[in-house]
Enzyme design. Structure first.
Site, short mmCIF file in Angstrom:
data_model
loop_
_atom_site.label_atom_id
_atom_site.label_comp_id
_atom_site.label_asym_id
_atom_site.label_seq_id
_atom_site.Cartn_x
_atom_site.Cartn_y
_atom_site.Cartn_z
CG MET A 176 -1.21 0.93 2.16
SD MET A 176 -1.47 2.49 1.59
CE MET A 176 -1.36 3.26 2.96
N PRO A 177 0.86 2.26 -1.00
CG PRO A 177 0.89 4.59 -1.31
CD PRO A 177 1.09 3.55 -0.01
CG HIS A 178 -0.99 -0.45 -7.08
ND1 HIS A 178 -0.28 -0.97 -7.78
CD2 HIS A 178 -1.92 -0.02 -8.16
CE1 HIS A 178 -0.02 -1.15 -9.01
NE2 HIS A 178 -1.43 -1.10 -9.31
CB ILE B 168 2.78 8.04 -3.66
CG1 ILE B 168 2.23 8.33 -4.62
CG2 ILE B 168 1.93 7.21 -2.83
CD1 ILE B 168 0.65 9.59 -4.84
CB SER C 82 3.47 -0.84 -5.87
OG SER C 82 2.06 -0.90 -6.00
#
Length: 77
Positions: free
Chosen positions: A1-3, A29, A41
């Site tokens: 997390m996060p993607h 991010i 990712s």
């Protein structure tokens, strides 16, 4: 997390351009979500312009407008 999933019209990126994009997005991010860069990712998915309306715009933009952070304005350059 996060993607982060990015759908876009086909564009040829060099490996260096992909790395630069991934690095910049990962930094932003990770900072905003308060997580390590290793937890981020990112995927890039080229979508044929002929398929954009049915594959992306209708289901993901119109159909999920409550989740958008920014709505597109295709008239802007």
């Amino acid at each position: 997390m996060p993607h982060l999933s990015i759908k876009h019209f086909p564009k040829d990126f060099t490996p260096a351009q992909e790395r630069e994009l991934a690095d910049a997005l990962t930094t932003l991010i990770a900072e905003r979500f308060g997580t390590s860069s290793g937890a981020v990712s990112i995927s890039l998915e080229a979508v044929d312009p002929k398929e954009w309306q049915t594959s992306v715009y209708t289901p993901e933009i119109e159909g999920r407008s409550s989740t958008l952070l920014k709505y597109p304005d295709y008239e802007q350059k």
